[in-house]
Motif scaffolding. Structure first.
Motif, PDB file in Angstrom:
ATOM      1  N   PRO A   1      -3.978   8.614  -2.484  1.00 24.58           N
ATOM      2  CA  PRO A   1      -3.235   7.597  -3.217  1.00 24.58           C
ATOM      3  C   PRO A   1      -3.947   6.258  -3.081  1.00 24.58           C
ATOM      4  CG  PRO A   1      -2.222   7.983  -1.085  1.00 24.58           C
ATOM      5  CD  PRO A   1      -3.477   8.806  -1.122  1.00 24.58           C
ATOM      6  N   GLY A   2      -4.766   5.933  -4.064  1.00 24.67           N
ATOM      7  CA  GLY A   2      -5.682   4.805  -3.950  1.00 24.67           C
ATOM      8  C   GLY A   2      -5.013   3.487  -3.618  1.00 24.67           C
ATOM      9  N   ASP A   3      -3.762   3.285  -4.103  1.00 30.53           N
ATOM     10  CA  ASP A   3      -3.100   2.006  -3.866  1.00 30.53           C
ATOM     11  C   ASP A   3      -2.263   2.010  -2.590  1.00 30.53           C
ATOM     12  OD1 ASP A   3      -1.587   3.935  -5.019  1.00 30.53           O
ATOM     13  OD2 ASP A   3      -0.491   2.626  -6.380  1.00 30.53           O
ATOM     14  N   ILE A   4      -2.189   3.130  -1.881  1.00 32.06           N
ATOM     15  CA  ILE A   4      -1.331   3.228  -0.690  1.00 32.06           C
ATOM     16  C   ILE A   4      -2.162   3.374   0.587  1.00 32.06           C
ATOM     17  CG2 ILE A   4       0.421   4.645   0.457  1.00 32.06           C
ATOM     18  CD1 ILE A   4       1.474   5.400  -2.312  1.00 32.06           C
ATOM     19  N   THR A   5      -3.293   4.052   0.491  1.00 35.48           N
ATOM     20  CA  THR A   5      -4.083   4.307   1.703  1.00 35.48           C
ATOM     21  C   THR A   5      -4.495   2.990   2.382  1.00 35.48           C
ATOM     22  OG1 THR A   5      -6.102   5.297   2.585  1.00 35.48           O
ATOM     23  CG2 THR A   5      -6.224   4.473   0.339  1.00 35.48           C
ATOM     24  N   MET A   6      -4.570   3.020   3.702  1.00 36.83           N
ATOM     25  CA  MET A   6      -5.060   1.866   4.477  1.00 36.83           C
ATOM     26  C   MET A   6      -6.314   2.270   5.268  1.00 36.83           C
ATOM     27  SD  MET A   6      -1.681  -0.231   5.744  1.00 36.83           S
ATOM     28  CE  MET A   6      -0.516   1.047   6.211  1.00 36.83           C
ATOM     29  N   GLY A   7      -7.013   3.279   4.767  1.00 37.75           N
ATOM     30  CA  GLY A   7      -8.246   3.698   5.442  1.00 37.75           C
ATOM     31  C   GLY A   7      -8.010   4.488   6.709  1.00 37.75           C
ATOM     32  N   GLU A   8      -6.780   5.067   6.838  1.00 43.50           N
ATOM     33  CA  GLU A   8      -6.402   5.815   8.040  1.00 43.50           C
ATOM     34  C   GLU A   8      -7.360   6.979   8.310  1.00 43.50           C
ATOM     35  OE1 GLU A   8      -4.138   5.185   5.455  1.00 43.50           O
ATOM     36  OE2 GLU A   8      -4.880   6.864   4.301  1.00 43.50           O
ATOM     37  N   GLY A   9      -7.605   7.222   9.593  1.00 40.93           N
ATOM     38  CA  GLY A   9      -8.416   8.380   9.980  1.00 40.93           C
ATOM     39  C   GLY A   9      -9.780   8.009  10.516  1.00 40.93           C
TER      40      GLY A   9
ATOM     41  N   SER B   1      11.666   8.249  17.127  1.00 44.24           N
ATOM     42  CA  SER B   1      11.781   7.522  18.391  1.00 44.24           C
ATOM     43  C   SER B   1      11.013   6.210  18.293  1.00 44.24           C
ATOM     44  CB  SER B   1      11.232   8.375  19.530  1.00 44.24           C
ATOM     45  OG  SER B   1       9.875   8.654  19.298  1.00 44.24           O
ATOM     46  N   GLY B   2      10.352   5.963  17.171  1.00 38.90           N
ATOM     47  CA  GLY B   2       9.663   4.694  16.963  1.00 38.90           C
ATOM     48  C   GLY B   2       8.413   4.786  16.118  1.00 38.90           C
ATOM     49  N   ASN B   3       7.422   5.564  16.571  1.00 41.71           N
ATOM     50  CA  ASN B   3       6.121   5.535  15.900  1.00 41.71           C
ATOM     51  C   ASN B   3       6.133   6.148  14.502  1.00 41.71           C
ATOM     52  OD1 ASN B   3       4.600   4.154  17.810  1.00 41.71           O
ATOM     53  ND2 ASN B   3       4.199   6.009  18.992  1.00 41.71           N
ATOM     54  N   ALA B   4       6.824   7.266  14.308  1.00 40.41           N
ATOM     55  CA  ALA B   4       6.854   7.881  12.972  1.00 40.41           C
ATOM     56  C   ALA B   4       7.578   6.955  12.002  1.00 40.41           C
ATOM     57  CB  ALA B   4       7.537   9.244  13.015  1.00 40.41           C
ATOM     58  N   GLY B   5       8.651   6.327  12.487  1.00 45.22           N
ATOM     59  CA  GLY B   5       9.398   5.393  11.635  1.00 45.22           C
ATOM     60  C   GLY B   5       8.545   4.212  11.213  1.00 45.22           C
ATOM     61  N   THR B   6       7.802   3.640  12.146  1.00 47.70           N
ATOM     62  CA  THR B   6       6.967   2.489  11.795  1.00 47.70           C
ATOM     63  C   THR B   6       5.869   2.907  10.816  1.00 47.70           C
ATOM     64  OG1 THR B   6       5.680   2.792  13.809  1.00 47.70           O
ATOM     65  CG2 THR B   6       7.358   1.124  13.878  1.00 47.70           C
ATOM     66  N   ALA B   7       5.333   4.109  10.992  1.00 47.04           N
ATOM     67  CA  ALA B   7       4.290   4.579  10.080  1.00 47.04           C
ATOM     68  C   ALA B   7       4.844   4.766   8.671  1.00 47.04           C
ATOM     69  CB  ALA B   7       3.691   5.888  10.603  1.00 47.04           C
ATOM     70  N   VAL B   8       5.992   5.424   8.556  1.00 49.31           N
ATOM     71  CA  VAL B   8       6.600   5.639   7.231  1.00 49.31           C
ATOM     72  C   VAL B   8       6.966   4.286   6.609  1.00 49.31           C
ATOM     73  CG1 VAL B   8       8.640   6.554   6.043  1.00 49.31           C
ATOM     74  CG2 VAL B   8       7.417   7.986   7.686  1.00 49.31           C
ATOM     75  N   ALA B   9       7.513   3.374   7.408  1.00 54.25           N
ATOM     76  CA  ALA B   9       7.932   2.063   6.892  1.00 54.25           C
ATOM     77  C   ALA B   9       6.734   1.276   6.354  1.00 54.25           C
ATOM     78  CB  ALA B   9       8.634   1.258   7.988  1.00 54.25           C
ATOM     79  N   ALA B  10       5.599   1.359   7.034  1.00 58.23           N
ATOM     80  CA  ALA B  10       4.414   0.615   6.587  1.00 58.23           C
ATOM     81  C   ALA B  10       3.914   1.133   5.246  1.00 58.23           C
ATOM     82  CB  ALA B  10       3.303   0.739   7.636  1.00 58.23           C
ATOM     83  N   TYR B  11       3.798   2.452   5.132  1.00 57.16           N
ATOM     84  CA  TYR B  11       3.289   3.013   3.872  1.00 57.16           C
ATOM     85  C   TYR B  11       4.307   2.846   2.748  1.00 57.16           C
ATOM     86  CZ  TYR B  11      -0.824   4.674   6.280  1.00 57.16           C
ATOM     87  OH  TYR B  11      -2.000   4.720   6.984  1.00 57.16           O
ATOM     88  N   ALA B  12       5.610   2.903   3.074  1.00 61.00           N
ATOM     89  CA  ALA B  12       6.639   2.666   2.058  1.00 61.00           C
ATOM     90  C   ALA B  12       6.527   1.233   1.541  1.00 61.00           C
ATOM     91  CB  ALA B  12       8.029   2.916   2.646  1.00 61.00           C
ATOM     92  N   ALA B  13       6.304   0.277   2.453  1.00 58.29           N
ATOM     93  CA  ALA B  13       6.136  -1.129   2.050  1.00 58.29           C
ATOM     94  C   ALA B  13       4.950  -1.252   1.091  1.00 58.29           C
ATOM     95  CB  ALA B  13       5.910  -2.002   3.290  1.00 58.29           C
ATOM     96  N   ARG B  14       3.878  -0.574   1.438  1.00 55.14           N
ATOM     97  CA  ARG B  14       2.667  -0.644   0.628  1.00 55.14           C
ATOM     98  C   ARG B  14       2.881  -0.030  -0.759  1.00 55.14           C
ATOM     99  NH1 ARG B  14      -2.155  -2.415   1.679  1.00 55.14           N
ATOM    100  NH2 ARG B  14      -3.994  -1.337   0.860  1.00 55.14           N
ATOM    101  N   ALA B  15       3.743   1.016  -0.804  1.00 55.85           N
ATOM    102  CA  ALA B  15       4.017   1.703  -2.071  1.00 55.85           C
ATOM    103  C   ALA B  15       5.141   1.029  -2.854  1.00 55.85           C
ATOM    104  CB  ALA B  15       4.378   3.165  -1.787  1.00 55.85           C
ATOM    105  N   GLY B  16       5.797   0.014  -2.243  1.00 55.59           N
ATOM    106  CA  GLY B  16       6.906  -0.655  -2.922  1.00 55.59           C
ATOM    107  C   GLY B  16       8.158   0.206  -2.999  1.00 55.59           C
ATOM    108  N   ILE B  17       8.351   1.080  -2.001  1.00 56.53           N
ATOM    109  CA  ILE B  17       9.528   1.955  -1.963  1.00 56.53           C
ATOM    110  C   ILE B  17      10.450   1.471  -0.845  1.00 56.53           C
ATOM    111  CG2 ILE B  17      10.318   4.325  -1.582  1.00 56.53           C
ATOM    112  CD1 ILE B  17       7.581   5.303  -2.566  1.00 56.53           C
ATOM    113  N   ALA B  18      11.745   1.327  -1.163  1.00 55.34           N
ATOM    114  CA  ALA B  18      12.716   0.886  -0.152  1.00 55.34           C
ATOM    115  C   ALA B  18      12.811   1.936   0.953  1.00 55.34           C
ATOM    116  CB  ALA B  18      14.082   0.682  -0.794  1.00 55.34           C
ATOM    117  N   CYS B  19      13.043   1.484   2.183  1.00 50.33           N
ATOM    118  CA  CYS B  19      12.956   2.402   3.334  1.00 50.33           C
ATOM    119  C   CYS B  19      14.036   2.103   4.362  1.00 50.33           C
ATOM    120  CB  CYS B  19      11.574   2.255   3.966  1.00 50.33           C
ATOM    121  SG  CYS B  19      11.269   3.323   5.357  1.00 50.33           S
TER     122      CYS B  19
END
Ligand SMILES: [Zn+2]
Length: 373
Positions: free
Chosen positions: A67-75, A126-144
């Motif tokens: 997803p060209g507009d969502i990726t943050m170069g992860e990996g 417990s924290g990390n998965a939520g923050t990861a989903v929230a960051a990519y949702a923000a980038r995609a413009g999807i409410a979270c």
């Protein structure tokens, strides 16, 4: 391959749903769903030469396009030597965009949500998965919306709010949070971007092993040591090994040694007792908050995966985790306590016979409560 050709299949009863149904568990038996209709075609080392340095370099093995507009170069996080143990290599996965390995799976879920035109998604963590989903949702413009236990580290809650997520802090155990999330997930039109239930997540975490394989020149170590709570990394690692073996890119499976905190160890108890399902245990609390999971939904799959590799599920005490955490920091590696469990197990001799070993540093220390020195 198109998303339309993929479906979600219950491993327990065989019921299937289209991928776009937003189902998060089996409507018939509440079993966990796996991805159906997808065959990974792992690229060779030659194919990979010259590609970009994110996990999307393994595109033939992933169920969705970059997803060209969502990726943050992860990996493609670095491998570094472990302090004082030449056979052990650490993978510095806390250098991901949100500070944890969970970005590998979260980017898959949010890419899917964007492709399906979802307006709102939710997660529990417990924290990390939520923050990861929230960051990519923000980038995609999807409410979270993110559901977390009330005692989640202030650093993680602050990070969630900064990404613009609506944070729901649930009193009680991690299981109480999961129950509150499951209730909200039943509302119409909501995409439950669950790192535990949605099979896309594991297709993201599997890139951890693809990278290790590539970084070691087309080999895997004798032993993969991995933390285990809900098992997303163990299941992803196992899936990657199976795909690499099927493609002829490796000759044999490495052993998977999964590490639990002694204060919350349903999988270690089941492994020791020869049971195919997680043991019914209470939680005594542990400094390893990221893996304090009393009832892992994919527990039977995790136990089968570990056993199939000739591996083991072992435990470490909080005292051992604290010592390992301090030792890693004294070698320049500042991770959260949960990320020190693998090093604790290696130091305690729980991984023998180890041979060559790779273990992840999963989450940044900057997000957790500062240790008492
Ligand atoms: Zn079912």
């Amino acid at each position: 391959m198109t998303l339309e050709s993929l479906s979600l299949r219950c491993g327990a009863c065989g019921h299937t749903e289209p991928l776009r149904s937003l189902a998060w568990r089996c409507a018939k038996c509440h079993g966990v769903l796996d991805l159906d209709g997808f065959a990974a075609a792992p690229p060779s080392l030659t194919d990979l030469a010259g590609r970009g340095t994110s996990l999307w370099r393994y595109r033939e093995a992933l169920p969705i396009a970059e997803p060209g507009d969502i990726t943050m170069g992860e990996g493609m996080t670095p491998l570094v030597g472990a302090p004082g143990r030449p056979g052990v290599t650490l993978k510095v996965d806390h250098l991901m965009p949100t500070g944890s390995f969970k970005d590998r799976g979260a980017v898959m879920l949010v890419a899917l949500a964007a492709r399906l035109g979802v307006a709102r998604l939710m997660a529990d963590s417990s924290g990390n998965a939520g923050t990861a989903v929230a960051a990519y949702a923000a980038r995609a413009g999807i409410a979270c919306d993110v559901y977390v236990p009330a005692d989640t580290s202030a650093g993680k809650v602050g990070q969630l709010r900064a990404y613009g997520a609506a944070v729901h802090q649930i009193p009680g155990s991690r299981e109480d949070t999961a129950r509150a999330a499951a209730l909200a997930a039943g509302e119409p039109g909501v995409f439950y971007a669950s790192h535990v239930y949605h099979p896309f997540f594991v297709h993201g975490t599997k890139t951890y092993v693809y990278e290790v394989w590539e970084q070691l020149g087309g080999r895997l170590p004798d032993t993969l040591v991995l933390p285990v709570g809900n098992g997303t990394l163990v299941l992803g690692a196992h899936l990657a090994c199976a795909e690499l073996l099927e493609a002829g890119h490796i000759g044999r499976f490495p052993r998977i040694v999964a590490v639990q905190a002694a204060g919350c160890a349903p999988l270690a108890a089941a492994f020791a007792g020869g049971s195919p399902v997680p043991a019914n245990v209470g939680t005594q609390g542990t400094v390893a908050e990221g893996i304090a999971i009393a009832r892992p939904a994919r527990g039977a799959q995790i136990l089968a995966a570990v056993r199939a590799t000739g591996g083991a599920v072992v435990t470490v005490t909080d005292e051992q985790v604290r010592a390992a955490h301090a030792a890693l920091a004294r070698s320049g590696l500042y991770v959260e306590p949960t990320s020190a469990v693998c090093w604790a197990a290696i130091e305690a001799g729980e991984v023998e016979p180890a041979g060559t070993v790779v273990a992840p540093l999963c989450g940044s220390g900057l997000k957790s409560k500062p240790p008492v020195m």
